[in-house]
Design an enzyme around this catalytic site. Structure first.
Site, PDB file in Angstrom:
ATOM      1  CD  GLU A  32      -3.060  -0.597   0.098  1.00 49.41           C
ATOM      2  OE1 GLU A  32      -3.163  -0.289  -1.103  1.00 49.41           O
ATOM      3  OE2 GLU A  32      -3.554  -1.630   0.588  1.00 49.41           O
ATOM      4  CG  ASP A  35       0.386   2.957  -6.485  1.00 47.54           C
ATOM      5  OD1 ASP A  35       0.538   3.759  -5.544  1.00 47.54           O
ATOM      6  OD2 ASP A  35      -0.685   2.846  -7.116  1.00 47.54           O
ATOM      7  N   GLY A 120     -18.501   4.111  -2.193  1.00 46.84           N
ATOM      8  CA  GLY A 120     -17.561   4.736  -1.256  1.00 46.84           C
ATOM      9  C   GLY A 120     -16.781   3.718  -0.450  1.00 46.84           C
ATOM     10  CB  SER A 125     -16.422   2.560  -8.064  1.00 47.76           C
ATOM     11  OG  SER A 125     -16.338   3.681  -7.238  1.00 47.76           O
ATOM     12  CB  SER A 126     -13.060   6.685  -9.586  1.00 51.45           C
ATOM     13  OG  SER A 126     -12.174   6.452  -8.555  1.00 51.45           O
ATOM     14  CD  GLU A 158      -8.612   9.171 -10.149  1.00 53.27           C
ATOM     15  OE1 GLU A 158      -9.201   8.350 -10.869  1.00 53.27           O
ATOM     16  OE2 GLU A 158      -9.025   9.522  -9.037  1.00 53.27           O
ATOM     17  CG  ASP A 170      -6.580   1.992  -7.251  1.00 53.09           C
ATOM     18  OD1 ASP A 170      -5.873   1.181  -6.637  1.00 53.09           O
ATOM     19  OD2 ASP A 170      -6.983   3.051  -6.753  1.00 53.09           O
TER      20      ASP A 170
HETATM   21  C1  GLA Z   1      -5.284   4.561  -3.909  1.00 52.17           C
HETATM   22  C2  GLA Z   1      -4.527   4.932  -5.186  1.00 52.17           C
HETATM   23  C3  GLA Z   1      -3.514   3.867  -5.567  1.00 52.17           C
HETATM   24  C4  GLA Z   1      -2.610   3.512  -4.395  1.00 52.17           C
HETATM   25  C5  GLA Z   1      -3.448   3.242  -3.135  1.00 52.17           C
HETATM   26  C6  GLA Z   1      -2.591   3.047  -1.917  1.00 52.17           C
HETATM   27  O1  GLA Z   1      -6.077   3.448  -4.127  1.00 52.17           O
HETATM   28  O2  GLA Z   1      -5.432   5.133  -6.254  1.00 52.17           O
HETATM   29  O3  GLA Z   1      -2.752   4.296  -6.678  1.00 52.17           O
HETATM   30  O4  GLA Z   1      -1.653   4.495  -4.176  1.00 52.17           O
HETATM   31  O5  GLA Z   1      -4.351   4.301  -2.870  1.00 52.17           O
HETATM   32  O6  GLA Z   1      -1.831   1.911  -2.055  1.00 52.17           O
END
Ligand code: GLA
Length: 386
Positions: A32, A35, A120, A125-126, A158, A170
């Site tokens: 987490e 990225d 949410g 979802s986005s 985005e 994502d």
């Molecule tokens: C959100 C972002 C991802 C990533 C996560 C955390 O989902 O869209 O790119 O950074 O947070 O891991």
């Protein structure tokens, strides 16, 4: 899974769509906030996501209808419209991202979307809407765009137009996901491989805290800036292309250069989390789910204490799960400040797990925890005509 956007399309626009597609949401197993630090992530695409039907028009109009925001009715824009602040900013931004990448659509289109992800919930979802719009645009306009490019264009939309400085995870999971597998992605090179996740005895379970932090996107951008500050200061004493290019030993040696203790903790999380992803992939390969679970717990604690993106509800859900029989591991998943936990457990324990979690969560926070056994599905695709 058919949600019937083709039927809704006919109902709203009075003619049949050309194509129908689907793009999934995601759940991240581990890795987490790595990225955007040049690190690894380990997400899975879900079988929940967004379905969309579309048809090209002969003029430059864009018409959008979402069954999830049906109060907004049909929103009519054009290829030349600016963003307006509503949900249609997502698909419109994808048109703009395609144009910026040299794929300029010269005809508009009609779209209908309908989602199956809980609202949410932080299950992306986005990103699913961006990837799905990209897939539909590329098919309608005959652009030859790979799944990886769909992810990149979605992220670009985005970052550049929506204004959230997210990483690629994502959109990538939504575009390239594979049934039954997690995607081990190197966010620097975009190289990836698949790792089979659940066997018949194991369940991947998502618990939705129902909490959504309104400041999540500004806090997200703050974390990115803190990581950039830490990297710049480390670079004053040691050359590193990204935080996650550092081993944990290198970090310990050079972290003294980071003057602000908050930035130092943010960087520590990124470096150690990245090494946990590698260890977790190895553990999964060896069928060592206990080890995988320990790494999930370490990840949660690091997100809570060093990265500070958890919240009381997620901490409660994760630490409750750690104590329950049959649970290998649990952690918050996604950007944080609310959303879901992901839990890896023995399938046979799911019933008692769900019962205890619902009861304890309600007692502690007065809210309902929604619990889903997550099915890991394929990435974005065009659906066969019915
Ligand atoms: C959100 C972002 C991802 C990533 C996560 C955390 O989902 O869209 O790119 O950074 O947070 O891991």
């Amino acid at each position: 899974m058919r949600l019937g956007t083709a039927e809704i399309f006919y109902d709203k626009f009075g003619y049949a769509p050309e194509i129908t597609g689907f793009a999934p949401g995601r759940v991240n197993l581990i890795g987490e906030h790595t990225d955007y630090n040049g690190g690894r992530v380990f997400p899975c695409a879900l079988d929940l996501g967004i379905e969309g039907s579309a048809c090209r028009r002969s003029d430059r109009k864009l018409r959008f209808y979402s069954a999830d925001f049906n109060g907004a009715g049909v929103v009519e824009l054009s290829l030349d419209s600016g963003l307006g602040g509503g949900w249609t900013d997502y698909p419109l931004s994808v048109f703009k991202a395609f144009a910026a990448m040299g794929y300029r659509a010269d005809q508009g289109a009609d779209f209908v979307f309908k989602g199956s992800l809980p609202h949410g919930s932080g299950l992306s979802s986005s990103a699913a809407l961006e990837v799905l719009t990209g897939l539909l645009i590329s098919r309608l306009c005959g652009f030859s765009v790979s799944a990886q490019e769909l992810a990149v264009f979605g992220q670009f939309a985005e970052n550049r137009f929506i204004g959230v400085n997210c990483g690629i995870m994502d959109q990538f999971a939504s575009a390239v996901g594979k049934k039954g597998c997690a995607v081990l992605l190197d966010s620097l090179t975009l190289g990836y491989s698949y790792a089979r996740v659940a066997d018949d005895d194991t369940a991947l379970v998502i618990v939705n805290s129902g909490v959504k932090h309104s400041l999540a996107s500004s806090a997200y951008n703050d974390r990115r800036r803190e990581c950039e500050t830490a990297l710049a200061q480390i670079n004053g004493v040691y050359k590193a292309t990204s935080l996650c290019s550092l081993s944990t030993e290198e970090f310990e040696r050079y972290s003294y250069a980071v003057t602000d203790p908050v930035c130092r903790r943010r960087a520590k999380h990124a470096v150690y989390e990245n090494s946990r992803v590698a260890a977790a992939a190895k553990a999964l390969e060896n069928g060592n789910l206990e080890r995988f679970g320990e790494l999930m717990k370490e990840s949660h604690l690091s997100l809570k204490n060093d990265y500070e993106v958890s919240c009381a509800e997620l901490d409660f859900l994760a630490s409750l799960a750690w104590e329950l029989p049959g649970v290998y591991g649990a952690r918050m998943t996604g950007g944080g400040f609310g959303g879901c936990t992901v839990n890896l457990m023995k399938k046979e324990s799911l019933g008692s797990f769900a019962e205890t979690v619902k009861k304890e969560y309600k007692t502690r926070f007065g809210r309902e925890a929604e619990i889903y056994a997550a099915n890991i599905g394929d990435g974005a695709r065009i659906l066969p005509k019915e």
